[in-house]
Design a protein around this motif. Structure first.
Motif, PDB file in Angstrom:
ATOM      1  N   ASN A 137      36.681  45.338  89.112  1.00 49.50           N
ATOM      2  CA  ASN A 137      36.612  46.475  90.035  1.00 49.50           C
ATOM      3  C   ASN A 137      35.881  47.675  89.446  1.00 49.50           C
ATOM      4  OD1 ASN A 137      38.116  45.141  92.083  1.00 49.50           O
ATOM      5  ND2 ASN A 137      40.039  45.657  91.047  1.00 49.50           N
ATOM      6  N   TYR A 138      35.336  47.520  88.243  1.00 52.47           N
ATOM      7  CA  TYR A 138      34.585  48.609  87.630  1.00 52.47           C
ATOM      8  C   TYR A 138      33.179  48.674  88.241  1.00 52.47           C
ATOM      9  CZ  TYR A 138      38.120  49.027  83.906  1.00 52.47           C
ATOM     10  OH  TYR A 138      39.286  49.223  83.204  1.00 52.47           O
ATOM     11  N   PRO A 139      32.623  49.875  88.366  1.00 52.74           N
ATOM     12  CA  PRO A 139      31.330  50.012  89.047  1.00 52.74           C
ATOM     13  C   PRO A 139      30.097  49.875  88.148  1.00 52.74           C
ATOM     14  CG  PRO A 139      32.244  52.180  88.620  1.00 52.74           C
ATOM     15  CD  PRO A 139      33.269  51.178  88.122  1.00 52.74           C
ATOM     16  N   LEU A 140      30.272  49.811  86.838  1.00 50.62           N
ATOM     17  CA  LEU A 140      29.115  49.897  85.937  1.00 50.62           C
ATOM     18  C   LEU A 140      28.103  48.768  86.161  1.00 50.62           C
ATOM     19  CD1 LEU A 140      27.688  51.333  83.570  1.00 50.62           C
ATOM     20  CD2 LEU A 140      28.919  49.795  82.025  1.00 50.62           C
ATOM     21  N   LYS A 141      26.829  49.162  86.210  1.00 58.32           N
ATOM     22  CA  LYS A 141      25.716  48.216  86.272  1.00 58.32           C
ATOM     23  C   LYS A 141      24.746  48.536  85.140  1.00 58.32           C
ATOM     24  CE  LYS A 141      25.887  47.414  91.268  1.00 58.32           C
ATOM     25  NZ  LYS A 141      25.132  47.428  92.554  1.00 58.32           N
ATOM     26  N   ILE A 142      24.231  47.491  84.512  1.00 59.60           N
ATOM     27  CA  ILE A 142      23.241  47.647  83.446  1.00 59.60           C
ATOM     28  C   ILE A 142      21.989  46.892  83.868  1.00 59.60           C
ATOM     29  CG2 ILE A 142      22.731  47.321  80.992  1.00 59.60           C
ATOM     30  CD1 ILE A 142      25.805  47.015  80.568  1.00 59.60           C
ATOM     31  N   GLU A 143      20.870  47.601  83.918  1.00 57.93           N
ATOM     32  CA  GLU A 143      19.586  46.983  84.249  1.00 57.93           C
ATOM     33  C   GLU A 143      18.736  46.965  82.984  1.00 57.93           C
ATOM     34  OE1 GLU A 143      19.141  45.621  87.065  1.00 57.93           O
ATOM     35  OE2 GLU A 143      20.500  46.620  88.467  1.00 57.93           O
ATOM     36  N   VAL A 144      18.221  45.801  82.620  1.00 57.50           N
ATOM     37  CA  VAL A 144      17.489  45.641  81.354  1.00 57.50           C
ATOM     38  C   VAL A 144      16.050  45.211  81.644  1.00 57.50           C
ATOM     39  CG1 VAL A 144      17.463  44.529  79.099  1.00 57.50           C
ATOM     40  CG2 VAL A 144      19.649  44.968  80.243  1.00 57.50           C
ATOM     41  N   PHE A 145      15.112  45.854  80.925  1.00 60.06           N
ATOM     42  CA  PHE A 145      13.689  45.594  81.109  1.00 60.06           C
ATOM     43  C   PHE A 145      13.069  45.200  79.772  1.00 60.06           C
ATOM     44  CE2 PHE A 145      15.227  48.620  84.185  1.00 60.06           C
ATOM     45  CZ  PHE A 145      14.725  48.149  85.399  1.00 60.06           C
ATOM     46  N   GLU A 146      12.556  43.984  79.705  1.00 61.93           N
ATOM     47  CA  GLU A 146      11.973  43.436  78.471  1.00 61.93           C
ATOM     48  C   GLU A 146      10.452  43.469  78.588  1.00 61.93           C
ATOM     49  OE1 GLU A 146      13.905  40.020  76.631  1.00 61.93           O
ATOM     50  OE2 GLU A 146      11.970  38.977  76.683  1.00 61.93           O
ATOM     51  N   ILE A 147       9.818  44.244  77.713  1.00 63.55           N
ATOM     52  CA  ILE A 147       8.392  44.551  77.854  1.00 63.55           C
ATOM     53  C   ILE A 147       7.555  43.735  76.874  1.00 63.55           C
ATOM     54  CG2 ILE A 147       6.673  46.404  77.664  1.00 63.55           C
ATOM     55  CD1 ILE A 147       9.364  48.218  78.232  1.00 63.55           C
ATOM     56  N   ILE A 148       6.656  42.923  77.418  1.00 66.85           N
ATOM     57  CA  ILE A 148       5.670  42.204  76.613  1.00 66.85           C
ATOM     58  C   ILE A 148       4.316  42.368  77.299  1.00 66.85           C
ATOM     59  CG2 ILE A 148       7.357  40.563  75.702  1.00 66.85           C
ATOM     60  CD1 ILE A 148       6.317  38.488  77.654  1.00 66.85           C
ATOM     61  N   GLU A 149       3.254  41.946  76.624  1.00 70.69           N
ATOM     62  CA  GLU A 149       1.908  42.162  77.145  1.00 70.69           C
ATOM     63  C   GLU A 149       1.721  41.572  78.543  1.00 70.69           C
ATOM     64  OE1 GLU A 149      -0.457  43.933  76.020  1.00 70.69           O
ATOM     65  OE2 GLU A 149      -0.210  44.169  73.850  1.00 70.69           O
ATOM     66  N   SER A 150       2.309  40.416  78.807  1.00 65.80           N
ATOM     67  CA  SER A 150       2.073  39.712  80.068  1.00 65.80           C
ATOM     68  C   SER A 150       2.911  40.237  81.231  1.00 65.80           C
ATOM     69  CB  SER A 150       2.340  38.221  79.894  1.00 65.80           C
ATOM     70  OG  SER A 150       3.694  37.994  79.518  1.00 65.80           O
ATOM     71  N   GLY A 151       3.853  41.130  80.960  1.00 64.62           N
ATOM     72  CA  GLY A 151       4.659  41.671  82.040  1.00 64.62           C
ATOM     73  C   GLY A 151       6.040  42.102  81.573  1.00 64.62           C
ATOM     74  N   ILE A 152       6.856  42.545  82.510  1.00 60.19           N
ATOM     75  CA  ILE A 152       8.204  43.047  82.213  1.00 60.19           C
ATOM     76  C   ILE A 152       9.226  42.121  82.850  1.00 60.19           C
ATOM     77  CG2 ILE A 152       9.796  44.990  82.429  1.00 60.19           C
ATOM     78  CD1 ILE A 152       7.374  46.828  82.723  1.00 60.19           C
ATOM     79  N   SER A 153      10.016  41.453  82.021  1.00 64.98           N
ATOM     80  CA  SER A 153      11.114  40.627  82.516  1.00 64.98           C
ATOM     81  C   SER A 153      12.316  41.526  82.788  1.00 64.98           C
ATOM     82  CB  SER A 153      11.481  39.549  81.500  1.00 64.98           C
ATOM     83  OG  SER A 153      10.391  38.676  81.290  1.00 64.98           O
ATOM     84  N   CYS A 154      13.065  41.216  83.841  1.00 70.26           N
ATOM     85  CA  CYS A 154      14.171  42.082  84.254  1.00 70.26           C
ATOM     86  C   CYS A 154      15.453  41.262  84.419  1.00 70.26           C
ATOM     87  CB  CYS A 154      13.843  42.764  85.582  1.00 70.26           C
ATOM     88  SG  CYS A 154      12.245  43.593  85.615  1.00 70.26           S
ATOM     89  N   ALA A 155      16.568  41.890  84.049  1.00 70.52           N
ATOM     90  CA  ALA A 155      17.874  41.238  84.212  1.00 70.52           C
ATOM     91  C   ALA A 155      18.927  42.285  84.501  1.00 70.52           C
ATOM     92  CB  ALA A 155      18.245  40.440  82.964  1.00 70.52           C
ATOM     93  N   GLY A 156      19.927  41.889  85.297  1.00 63.43           N
ATOM     94  CA  GLY A 156      21.041  42.775  85.595  1.00 63.43           C
ATOM     95  C   GLY A 156      22.336  42.236  85.008  1.00 63.43           C
ATOM     96  N   PHE A 157      23.189  43.161  84.545  1.00 61.05           N
ATOM     97  CA  PHE A 157      24.506  42.808  84.016  1.00 61.05           C
ATOM     98  C   PHE A 157      25.506  43.751  84.687  1.00 61.05           C
ATOM     99  CE2 PHE A 157      21.361  41.725  80.846  1.00 61.05           C
ATOM    100  CZ  PHE A 157      21.776  40.505  80.337  1.00 61.05           C
ATOM    101  N   TYR A 158      26.401  43.199  85.509  1.00 65.15           N
ATOM    102  CA  TYR A 158      27.280  44.022  86.322  1.00 65.15           C
ATOM    103  C   TYR A 158      28.749  43.721  86.016  1.00 65.15           C
ATOM    104  CZ  TYR A 158      22.865  44.160  88.899  1.00 65.15           C
ATOM    105  OH  TYR A 158      21.545  44.277  89.243  1.00 65.15           O
TER     106      TYR A 158
END
Length: 339
Positions: A111-132
């Motif tokens: 029931n906690y509201p915290l969300k973590i959005e993570v952005f992994e930066i490399i030359e070919s693009g930015i990979s994204c992941a969410g942890f809620y």
């Protein structure tokens, strides 16, 4: 120049390098409200609980222990917070965040509201992941984004990232405020207009419209009320003075290679403040190359060639605890001689 934000080195140069960025005035757009930036995530004992609660964005150079050990401390402090935490980092940052979070049991946080959005930066693009918190911080992979140097932007500023070599990929960052918006007080008096909250509203509207280039080109159709009288933003925009904004750059843990140095100079160009490592003295340059760190001389060279206004030394080897003056002397001599 009036300051939009204050940058501060959290620890002394011999301890984990962390720079905090606190905003004097928060923006009005959803993306620019309640911002408090952190560059690197090492030991956080010198930051108050109050400020930990404010951290909105973390920009990690790499995940060596002295740059990432504070992740758990931060998550514990903000666990019941509603505002999202945004984490940016190099190759491996998603796995690093996942590893830390998966090491704990989260059966009581649904029931906690915290969300973590993570952005992994490399030359070919930015990979994204969410942890809620609501799903026990299980990793959710999202669509990949293009990487074109700018990794974050809002109506007030943008963050540029550059990829360096430290025997592993690391990131350097620049906070760039393109313009500052101020009020021409003489014009205000000339037009018999009184100061008030409407001036902040006017600046916010101008800033938002500049951010939306299409809206700016189409003309300003918004209005503002001054003492109950409606005025168009278009007729008030001559009260605005545009000046160059702040630029702050953070570079640490990069090998003293020609490519790294050239990239560092480009990232730091014309910065108001450059936070830069000076891990070794030049007499230990061979060791610096093996360990993937800058010497004090290289740091001074980068600062000079980038024509920065000022610089602050971060991340110095503890072997120089008793001769820190030698580090400062070497940096300053190179900075003066190279200018």
């Amino acid at each position: 120049m009036t300051k939009t934000f204050f940058c501060k080195l959290l620890n002394n140069p011999f301890n984990d390098p962390i720079v905090t960025v606190e905003f004097i005035k928060q923006g009005t757009s959803p993306s620019s409200k309640n911002r408090f930036f952190l560059f690197d995530l090492g030991e956080l004992s010198n930051i108050s609980s109050k400020h930990l609660q404010k951290i909105s964005h973390v920009f990690v150079s790499h995940m060596h222990i002295d740059h990432f050990i504070g992740f758990d401390t931060l998550i514990r402090a903000i666990l019941i917070r509603e505002e999202t935490l945004y984490v940016y980092g190099p190759l491996g940052i998603i796995n690093a965040v996942n590893g830390h979070l998966s090491g704990y049991t989260w059966n009581l946080v649904k029931n906690y509201p915290l969300k973590i959005e993570v952005f992994e930066i490399i030359e070919s693009g930015i990979s994204c992941a969410g942890f809620y918190a609501q799903n026990g911080f299980n990793k959710i992979i999202k669509d990949k984004l293009p990487f074109n140097e700018i990794i974050y932007s809002d109506p007030d500023l943008s963050i540029k990232a550059a990829i360096f070599d430290h025997l592993i990929p690391v990131l350097g960052y620049a906070i760039i405020e393109d313009i500052q918006i101020n009020i021409n007080k003489d014009k205000l008096i000339e037009r018999s207009l009184k100061s008030g909250h409407w001036l902040s509203e006017l600046k916010d509207k101008i800033r938002t419209m500049l951010f939306d280039h299409q809206q700016w080109e189409q003309g300003i159709n918004d209005n503002i009320y001054i003492d109950g009288i409606e005025h168009s933003v278009e007729e008030l925009k001559d009260l605005i003075i545009f000046t160059k904004g702040q630029k702050i750059v953070y570079i640490t843990d990069i090998a003293p290679s020609k490519e790294n140095i050239e990239r560092a100079i480009a990232l730091a160009k014309d910065a108001d403040v450059l936070f830069i490592e000076a891990y070794f003295l030049e007499q230990d340059c061979d060791h610096a190359g093996r360990k993937g760190h800058l010497t004090a001389r290289a740091a001074g060279h980068i600062a000079a060639k980038a024509a920065v206004k000022t610089f602050e030394i971060i991340h110095v080897s503890k072997k120089y605890l008793d001769v820190y003056f030698a580090i400062l002397d070497e940096v300053n001599k190179e900075f003066i001689n190279e200018k």
